[in-house]
Every structure is written in structure tokens, then in C-alpha cells.
Design an enzyme around this catalytic site. Structure first.
Site, short mmCIF file in Angstrom:
data_model
loop_
_atom_site.label_atom_id
_atom_site.label_comp_id
_atom_site.label_asym_id
_atom_site.label_seq_id
_atom_site.Cartn_x
_atom_site.Cartn_y
_atom_site.Cartn_z
N TYR A 19 0.83 -1.23 0.00
CA TYR A 19 0.00 0.00 0.00
C TYR A 19 0.86 1.27 0.00
O TYR A 19 0.56 2.21 0.71
CB TYR A 19 -0.91 0.05 1.24
CG TYR A 19 -1.69 -1.21 1.51
CD1 TYR A 19 -2.72 -1.61 0.66
CD2 TYR A 19 -1.42 -2.00 2.63
CE1 TYR A 19 -3.46 -2.75 0.92
CE2 TYR A 19 -2.15 -3.15 2.89
CZ TYR A 19 -3.16 -3.52 2.03
OH TYR A 19 -3.88 -4.65 2.30
N TYR A 146 -13.85 -5.28 4.57
CA TYR A 146 -12.57 -5.70 4.01
C TYR A 146 -12.42 -7.19 4.26
O TYR A 146 -12.60 -7.66 5.39
CB TYR A 146 -11.42 -4.95 4.67
CG TYR A 146 -10.07 -5.42 4.20
CD1 TYR A 146 -9.55 -5.03 2.97
CD2 TYR A 146 -9.31 -6.29 4.99
CE1 TYR A 146 -8.33 -5.49 2.53
CE2 TYR A 146 -8.08 -6.76 4.54
CZ TYR A 146 -7.59 -6.35 3.32
OH TYR A 146 -6.37 -6.82 2.89
N ASP A 240 -16.38 -13.36 8.81
CA ASP A 240 -14.93 -13.18 8.77
C ASP A 240 -14.46 -12.58 10.09
O ASP A 240 -14.57 -11.38 10.31
CB ASP A 240 -14.59 -12.28 7.57
CG ASP A 240 -13.11 -11.99 7.43
OD1 ASP A 240 -12.33 -12.38 8.33
OD2 ASP A 240 -12.73 -11.35 6.44
N LYS A 269 -4.75 -13.61 11.79
CA LYS A 269 -4.19 -12.55 12.64
C LYS A 269 -3.81 -13.08 14.03
O LYS A 269 -2.80 -13.74 14.15
CB LYS A 269 -5.16 -11.36 12.70
CG LYS A 269 -5.33 -10.75 11.30
CD LYS A 269 -5.57 -9.27 11.27
CE LYS A 269 -5.21 -8.67 9.94
NZ LYS A 269 -6.32 -8.40 9.03
C1 LIG Z 1 -6.56 -8.75 7.57
C2 LIG Z 1 -7.88 -9.24 7.17
C3 LIG Z 1 -8.03 -10.13 6.09
C4 LIG Z 1 -6.89 -10.59 5.23
O1 LIG Z 1 -5.94 -11.32 5.92
P1 LIG Z 1 -4.46 -11.45 5.30
O2 LIG Z 1 -3.75 -12.38 6.22
O3 LIG Z 1 -3.89 -10.07 5.28
O4 LIG Z 1 -4.62 -12.00 3.93
C5 LIG Z 1 -9.31 -10.58 5.81
N1 LIG Z 1 -10.37 -10.18 6.53
C6 LIG Z 1 -10.26 -9.34 7.57
C7 LIG Z 1 -11.47 -8.96 8.36
C8 LIG Z 1 -9.01 -8.81 7.91
O5 LIG Z 1 -8.90 -7.94 8.92
#
Ligand SMILES: *Cc1c(COP(=O)(O)O)cnc(C)c1O
Length: 419
Positions: A19, A146, A240, A269
Site C-alpha cells: 500500500y 474488508y 470473517d 491474525k
Molecule cells: C486482515 C484481514 C483479512 C486478510 O488477511 P491477510 O492475512 O492479510 O490475507 C481478511 N479479513 C479481515 C477482516 C481482515 O482484517
């Protein structure tokens, strides 16, 4: 600028940063080591971490329990392929995640990044219907969300996040709408979903907080309405939890607050405690059952090289030990109270549009964000690592942060914003 190390000078012209407009970017900081909630730069300066390395380092850095588990695993077996073989850390992790998640979320696919776990969830949803003889090809997604940077996930991001302006012609065409925030909008959403159900494999959302979209909150009701609308229309629901999972919003998973069971959940994460790339997509029994057949064509055709990564799973198991051993809900509750009290004065600054807190997420949103880029070095000068983006200055500290260190973060924000 203090002296930078040799590796920085010789490598920086070969690396491609995320980015980042490489031509105009301010130099990145060389970081040398980490410990607890502190990052140490190559020149010896220390920064208190307000971000948790993109929300992953929930236990702080170099937690001895995680480091020891990884050292033991690395000596025995860093990794072995997951095709035709399985390993103990991956199966243990699968068993533990299935036990932690609500309902019959029982089947765990372990991948290496968040985006890939979302891709897997989307693929599961599509093939769930294909395997039942239904050709559904679309997803319903929401403004402000996202879900990753790969082409599949970009197509279910907010158009701005997913850069639909630039990539719109190549991205899959999905159905974009707004998250229902009132009972009336919930009814409209349910009607919209019913009308499109024949084409829609799944609805996908972030639960309670839209993270990368600007830390925008919604309520438990929104999640319940989505679950109800999906049930009524016969459409799957993907939640997600890559950002929200593991106590960031106060409970272990955000879906526990709403009391819903999605058809698929994605985690990453904080899953590994921030030390290893690792993600998981967890599906309900009924989803798995649609693939379980004598027909090889009904199998899930996905398998990243590093899936079921033994070292990453060992780290995740150690991270889960910590989440189980200590009262993280209480830690986050304390952080939440302190963030509310200490960020509140920012509300009196003319340029501040809103101050909001949920769990261990503190947000100061500005009216005019044009000066934000310039503020970044101001935080480093004050010995804290705070990275404003879009129109927000925010904190997502490690969940183990002490009162004084958290105060240093909130006071730096107050100071820099002139509160
Ligand atoms: C960070 C994130 C992703 C993507 O994860 P990466 O490991 O960066 O590919 C997908 N969904 C959410 C809600 C996120 O915060």
C-alpha cells in the site's frame, strides 16, 4: 534521521512495500527486535506498540510460552507436507478450534493467510451448491467491509477497499449493499436476499467491527438479522473473524456476543499470536456433508503448499493455551474502560468527528484527514507506534498492555491532536 543499518541501505531499493507509493513514501523504520509491548528500532529507540502488528500480536511480542513451543516444534519438525500426511499440531489445533467455536462449526481447513481462508470459505460456499446440483455464482457483501487483497476477496470488499474502480472489469460481479442497521433495513435486506437467492451462494460480513474499512461498529442485532435473512432465503452466511477473533471486541469471538452460528468462520491474525502466518476456515457439519461422497469430483479442491503448517500450528496452540489460561475478557474490559476515559478529551477537538471504543479498539475519527500523513512521525517522536489511516487515528494494542503503557499511547494521541 539517525543512521540506518547496512541491510537497510542495500535492501530497500529491492523491496516492494505494501500500500505504498514507493516514489513519495517516507522511509520505513528499521525494526530490530521486539519484547512485550515494545518494538526496538535499529538505532536503539523503543516504541510502545499501539497496533499489535496489524492486530495479530495479542499477547505482546516474544511471549516465552509461544517461543518455547515453537522452539520445541522446530527441533522436532518445522513442517511436513499436509497432502497424504498429517501432523500433531495441526490436528490438535483443529480439535481445539472446533471445541471453542459455537454450534457445529466442526471442520477446520488450515491455511497460511487470512485472504486465503476467505477464498476457501467462498469456494466452499460455491461448491456446496454445485455439489447439490445448484449453480449459484454470487456473493452478497457490504459497504465498508474488508476481506483481503486477492482477486476473489477484492470482489467482496467495499468497492473502495477492493479498488473496484481500477479492477472492476476483472473482478467477479457480486451484490453490494448496506449492512442493515434498523429493523426496517433488516426487512428490506431479507426481501432483497430472497429475491436474489437463486444466484447467491453466501452473504459475507465482518462481525461487529469493519476493521480495515475504518473501524466502523455495528450491533449484535445486525448479525442476528443477517443470520435470520440467510435462514429465510436459504443462503449461507460467512463471518470473517480475522480481525475480531480472540477477544479484540471483548468476547473470544464476536459471534458469541450476537449468539449466532455462521455456516463458515474465518480466523487469522491473532490465531498464531502474531508470530506465524496462519489462518483457518471452519465450516459447519452440514457444509462438510455436502462434500462427503463417493464421487471424487465432490471433494474440496484446495490445498496451499504450507497448509497445516506444523510450526505455525504449534504457535497457535500455545497462543490458545494463553487465551484459556488467563482471563482475556477481563483484560479487554479494563482496556475498554481506560480507552473510553482517556480518549474522551479528543472529542472536544474541533477537527474530531467521533471518538468510539469497542473492546480493545479505540478510534478517533477526524473531519479533515488531509494532515494525517504528516502526523505519523509525531507519534514516533513521542515513543509510540500509532499508524493513522483513512480518516482515523486508532489504537488496537496488545491485549496484555499495562495501564501505564496504554496511557502513554492515549496521551500521545491527545497530544498530537491537540486535545
Ligand atoms: C486482515 C484481514 C483479512 C486478510 O488477511 P491477510 O492475512 O492479510 O490475507 C481478511 N479479513 C479481515 C477482516 C481482515 O482484517
Amino acid at each position: 534521521m539517525p543512521e540506518t543499518p547496512d541491510w537497510f541501505e542495500s535492501g530497500i531499493s529491492h523491496i516492494w512495500l505494501p500500500y505504498t507509493q514507493m516514489k513519495t513514501a517516507v522511509p520505513s523504520l528499521p525494526v530490530k527486535s521486539t519484547d512485550g509491548v515494545r518494538l526496538t528500532l535499529a538505532d536503539g529507540r523503543q516504541l510502545i506498540d499501539g497496533i499489535s502488528s496489524w492486530w495479530a500480536a495479542a499477547h505482546g511480542y516474544n511471549h516465552p510460552h509461544i517461543i518455547e513451543a515453537m522452539k520445541a516444534q522446530i527441533d522436532a519438525m518445522p513442517h511436513a507436507m499436509f497432502g497424504g500426511m498429517v501432523n500433531e499440531p495441526a490436528l490438535t489445533l483443529a480439535r481445539r478450534l472446533a471445541a471453542m467455536l459455537p454450534g457445529d462449526l466442526n471442520r477446520v481447513f488450515i491455511a497460511e493467510s487470512g485472504s486465503v481462508s476467505v477464498e476457501v470459505a467462498m469456494k466452499m460456499a460455491l461448491q456446496y451448491y454445485f455439489n447439490r446440483g445448484e449453480k449459484r455464482t454470487k456473493f452478497v457483501h457490504f459497504r465498508g467491509t474488508y476481506h483481503g487483497d486477492t482477486l476473489g476477496t477484492m470482489a467482496v470488499c467495499d468497492p473502495e477497499e477492493g479498488m473496484h474502480g481500477l479492477f472492476g472489469d476483472v473482478l467477479a460481479k457480486n451484490l453490494l449493499t448496506d449492512l442493515p442497521r434498523t429493523a426496517e433495513q433488516a426487512e428490506q435486506f431479507a426481501d432483497f436476499l430472497k429475491a436474489n437467492a437463486a444466484d447467491v451462494a453466501a452473504v459475507i460480513t465482518e462481525p461487529l467491527v469493519q476493521g480495515a474499512g475504518g473501524m466502523v461498529f455495528h450491533t449484535n442485532d445486525t448479525l442476528r438479522w443477517l443470520r435470520e435473512a440467510c435462514d429465510a432465503a436459504g443462503v449461507l452466511l460467512i463471518v470473517d473473524e480475522i480481525f475480531t477473533g480472540f477477544y479484540r471486541t471483548g468476547s473470544r469471538f464476536a459471534i458469541e456476543q450476537a449468539g449466532i452460528v455462521p455456516d463458515m468462520v474465518t480466523l487469522s491474525k491473532a490465531l498464531s499470536g502474531g508470530v506465524s502466518p496462519l489462518s483457518a476456515c471452519i465450516a459447519r457439519d452440514e457444509i462438510f456433508a455436502a462434500f462427503y461422497d463417493d464421487d471424487p469430483m465432490k471433494a474440496l479442491m484446495h490445498g496451499p503448499t504450507y497448509m497445516g503448517h506444523a510450526l505455525g500450528c504449534a504457535a497457535a496452540n500455545a497462543s490458545l493455551d494463553l487465551f484459556e489460561r488467563e482471563d482475556y475478557a477481563a483484560k479487554v474490559h479494563a482496556i475498554e474502560g481506560q480507552l473510553m476515559a482517556e480518549l474522551a478529551p479528543c472529542g472536544f477537538v474541533e477537527n474530531v468527528k467521533s471518538v468510539r471504543v469497542k473492546g480493545a479498539i479505540g478510534v478517533v475519527q477526524l473531519h479533515d484527514a488531509s494532515g494525517l500523513e504528516k502526523l505519523k512521525p509525531e507519534f514516533v517522536k513521542r515513543g509510540v507506534w500509532v499508524r493513522p489511516f483513512r480518516d482515523i487515528v486508532y489504537l488496537t494494542p496488545p491485549l496484555v498492555i499495562g495501564e501505564d503503557d496504554l496511557s502513554a499511547l492515549t496521551h500521545a494521541i491527545r497530544d498530537v491532536l491537540g486535545a
